[in-house]
Design a protein around this motif. Structure first.
Motif, mmCIF file in Angstrom:
data_model
loop_
_atom_site.group_PDB
_atom_site.id
_atom_site.type_symbol
_atom_site.label_atom_id
_atom_site.label_comp_id
_atom_site.label_asym_id
_atom_site.label_seq_id
_atom_site.Cartn_x
_atom_site.Cartn_y
_atom_site.Cartn_z
ATOM 1 N N ARG A 1 -2.021 12.638 -22.312
ATOM 2 C CA ARG A 1 -1.021 13.460 -22.037
ATOM 3 C C ARG A 1 -1.597 14.748 -21.268
ATOM 4 O O ARG A 1 -1.213 15.770 -21.588
ATOM 5 N N LEU A 2 -2.450 14.366 -20.174
ATOM 6 C CA LEU A 2 -3.002 15.377 -19.474
ATOM 7 C C LEU A 2 -2.121 15.362 -18.354
ATOM 8 O O LEU A 2 -1.760 16.572 -17.675
ATOM 9 N N LEU A 3 -1.115 14.578 -17.865
ATOM 10 C CA LEU A 3 -0.151 14.386 -16.937
ATOM 11 C C LEU A 3 0.972 13.797 -17.603
ATOM 12 O O LEU A 3 0.850 12.810 -18.333
ATOM 13 N N ASP A 4 2.138 13.988 -16.995
ATOM 14 C CA ASP A 4 3.379 13.467 -17.401
ATOM 15 C C ASP A 4 3.823 12.051 -16.625
ATOM 16 O O ASP A 4 3.891 11.110 -17.435
ATOM 17 N N ASP A 5 3.377 11.986 -15.482
ATOM 18 C CA ASP A 5 3.485 10.574 -14.630
ATOM 19 C C ASP A 5 2.078 10.281 -14.126
ATOM 20 O O ASP A 5 1.213 10.688 -13.880
ATOM 21 N N LYS A 6 2.211 8.855 -14.048
ATOM 22 C CA LYS A 6 1.008 7.955 -13.260
ATOM 23 C C LYS A 6 0.803 8.436 -12.000
ATOM 24 O O LYS A 6 1.989 8.807 -11.190
ATOM 25 N N LEU B 1 -11.684 -2.532 -8.484
ATOM 26 C CA LEU B 1 -11.588 -1.140 -8.322
ATOM 27 C C LEU B 1 -10.166 -0.602 -8.361
ATOM 28 O O LEU B 1 -9.683 -0.006 -9.070
ATOM 29 N N GLY B 2 -9.090 -1.395 -7.935
ATOM 30 C CA GLY B 2 -7.777 -1.160 -8.396
ATOM 31 C C GLY B 2 -7.389 -1.426 -9.598
ATOM 32 O O GLY B 2 -6.721 -0.350 -10.086
ATOM 33 N N ASP B 3 -7.959 -2.316 -10.207
ATOM 34 C CA ASP B 3 -7.432 -2.323 -11.937
ATOM 35 C C ASP B 3 -8.126 -1.316 -12.382
ATOM 36 O O ASP B 3 -7.529 -0.882 -13.445
ATOM 37 N N PHE B 4 -9.238 -1.005 -12.304
ATOM 38 C CA PHE B 4 -9.915 0.008 -12.980
ATOM 39 C C PHE B 4 -9.224 1.259 -12.778
ATOM 40 O O PHE B 4 -8.731 2.025 -13.729
ATOM 41 N N LEU B 5 -8.710 1.740 -11.317
ATOM 42 C CA LEU B 5 -7.920 3.000 -11.159
ATOM 43 C C LEU B 5 -6.498 2.777 -11.863
ATOM 44 O O LEU B 5 -6.171 3.996 -12.576
ATOM 45 N N LYS B 6 -6.110 1.791 -12.076
ATOM 46 C CA LYS B 6 -4.835 1.781 -12.684
ATOM 47 C C LYS B 6 -4.936 1.914 -14.297
ATOM 48 O O LYS B 6 -4.195 2.706 -14.911
ATOM 49 N N GLU B 7 -6.119 1.410 -14.631
ATOM 50 C CA GLU B 7 -6.349 1.662 -16.196
ATOM 51 C C GLU B 7 -6.426 3.062 -16.531
ATOM 52 O O GLU B 7 -6.134 3.991 -17.281
ATOM 53 N N ILE B 8 -7.454 3.854 -15.671
ATOM 54 C CA ILE B 8 -7.748 4.984 -15.516
ATOM 55 C C ILE B 8 -6.133 5.993 -15.576
ATOM 56 O O ILE B 8 -6.154 7.071 -16.214
ATOM 57 N N ASP B 9 -5.433 5.838 -14.577
ATOM 58 C CA ASP B 9 -4.260 6.382 -14.397
ATOM 59 C C ASP B 9 -3.465 6.210 -15.588
ATOM 60 O O ASP B 9 -2.772 7.320 -16.030
ATOM 61 N N GLY B 10 -3.256 5.127 -16.165
ATOM 62 C CA GLY B 10 -2.453 5.087 -17.455
ATOM 63 C C GLY B 10 -3.165 5.877 -18.668
ATOM 64 O O GLY B 10 -2.354 6.499 -19.403
ATOM 65 N N LYS B 11 -4.382 5.703 -18.764
ATOM 66 C CA LYS B 11 -5.127 6.569 -19.935
ATOM 67 C C LYS B 11 -5.036 8.235 -19.675
ATOM 68 O O LYS B 11 -4.874 8.965 -20.570
ATOM 69 N N ILE B 12 -4.808 8.585 -18.349
ATOM 70 C CA ILE B 12 -4.513 10.096 -18.306
ATOM 71 C C ILE B 12 -3.208 10.356 -18.538
ATOM 72 O O ILE B 12 -2.938 11.255 -19.444
ATOM 73 N N VAL B 13 -2.310 9.678 -18.471
ATOM 74 C CA VAL B 13 -1.133 9.743 -19.084
ATOM 75 C C VAL B 13 -0.994 9.578 -20.499
ATOM 76 O O VAL B 13 -0.263 10.233 -21.310
ATOM 77 N N GLU B 14 -1.608 8.709 -21.158
ATOM 78 C CA GLU B 14 -1.754 8.399 -22.612
ATOM 79 C C GLU B 14 -2.335 9.547 -23.251
ATOM 80 O O GLU B 14 -2.101 10.023 -24.546
#
Length: 312
Positions: free
Chosen positions: A239-244, A224-237
């Motif tokens: 361009r929905l948010l500026d920072d992780k 789950l931790g790895d999954f959430l890191k990936e989702i966090d990165g894709k939110i920034v990719e």
């Protein structure tokens, strides 16, 4: 807040503009997909069943598989990924994996209509059941279906007298006829149907599991931790948010909030993203997650909010 994908200006947002920006962000988030090894294992197991039957004697009956798991663990998402994987490189116009959604009425007569609807046939309810079955089987052969999945199979349990006939007609019309193997997918109620059909159970080759995340399990924690890191990165990719937002730091509380169910985890994050966008923030924070949980349509409105407890 990044302005590239969600247009903004320096003037205060009108209520309609704010609603639009939040809706756009949530819609974009709904298209984001992460890597879930547990769902990948379901895809691999079902694909093995599909591939094992491709070169069989067409006159021999087919087997199948079953996936019974709680609501919200990602069953349907796994089936979508399976269909997408099987379609890669397949001849144009074919449908190697046919994902059928069981109808709510839960009758044997509704099964061919559900198959025709999944095939994209116009007027899937037209004609007598025998006509619809003939048309469904003909179309399945024409489209090169190699595996048929029946999602929401728990709906077959809604009418006790219909459960066995539904399972039997699928076995006889598809599996016994050698059309293709079948995977039965649903919540725990699907077990009621399958247990009542021992002959069908004997024909299945594989039982697949997809359990909720359990925070006691170190493997689940890492997954789950790895999954959430990936989702966090894709939110920034995206361009929905500026920072992780470092969502992985909230993994334990997301499990508490969701009972470990992936669908609820994603809903909480989606709601929290909307809150972050609404306040023009650079990242999701703990308060956003608390509001994201509070916005869920909970039956028990007194349910404790794990993110509020974490803040205190």
């Amino acid at each position: 807040m990044n302005s590239a994908s969600i247009p903004q200006n320096d003037a205060p947002d009108k209520p309609s503009d704010l609603v639009r920006r939040v809706a756009q962000a949530k819609a974009s988030f709904s298209r984001i997909r992460g890597t879930n090894p547990y769902q990948d294992a379901v895809v691999a197991a079902f694909d093995e069943v599909r591939l094992a039957h491709i070169d069989r004697d067409p006159r021999t009956p087919c087997g199948g598989a079953m996936l019974v798991a709680p609501f919200g663990t990602g069953k349907t998402e796994a089936l979508v990924a399976l269909a997408r994987h099987a379609a890669t490189g397949a001849p144009e116009g074919t449908m190697p994996v046919l994902n059928v959604v069981m109808r709510a009425e839960g009758t044997p007569e509704a099964v061919p209509s559900a198959i025709l609807a999944a095939l994209g046939a116009p007027k899937p309810d037209a004609g007598r059941p025998s006509f619809r079955w003939d048309k469904a089987i003909r179309e399945m052969r024409r489209r090169g279906v190699q595996l048929a999945t029946f999602d929401e199979f728990n709906r077959a349990a809604r009418r006790v007298t219909m459960s066995r006939p539904i399972a039997t007609v699928i076995q006889e019309r598809i599996m016994d006829a050698g059309i293709c193997p079948v995977a039965f997918v649903g919540s725990e109620e699907a077990n009621v149907v399958l247990r009542g059909c021992p002959a069908l159970l004997d024909r299945l080759d594989d039982g697949v599991s997809l359990d909720p995340f359990d925070w006691i399990s170190t493997e689940d924690q890492k997954t789950l931790g790895d999954f959430l890191k990936e989702i966090d990165g894709k939110i920034v990719e995206a361009r929905l948010l500026d920072d992780k937002s470092k969502l992985e730091l909230h993994a334990e509380h997301l499990v508490l909030a969701s009972g470990g169910r992936m669908r609820i985890i994603m809903k909480v994050i989606r709601n929290a993203l909307g809150e972050a966008v609404a306040r023009n923030a650079d990242a999701i924070d703990l308060e956003d997650l608390a509001v994201g949980f509070a916005r869920l349509p909970l039956l028990d409105r007194e349910a404790r909010n794990p993110f509020e407890e974490k803040a205190s």
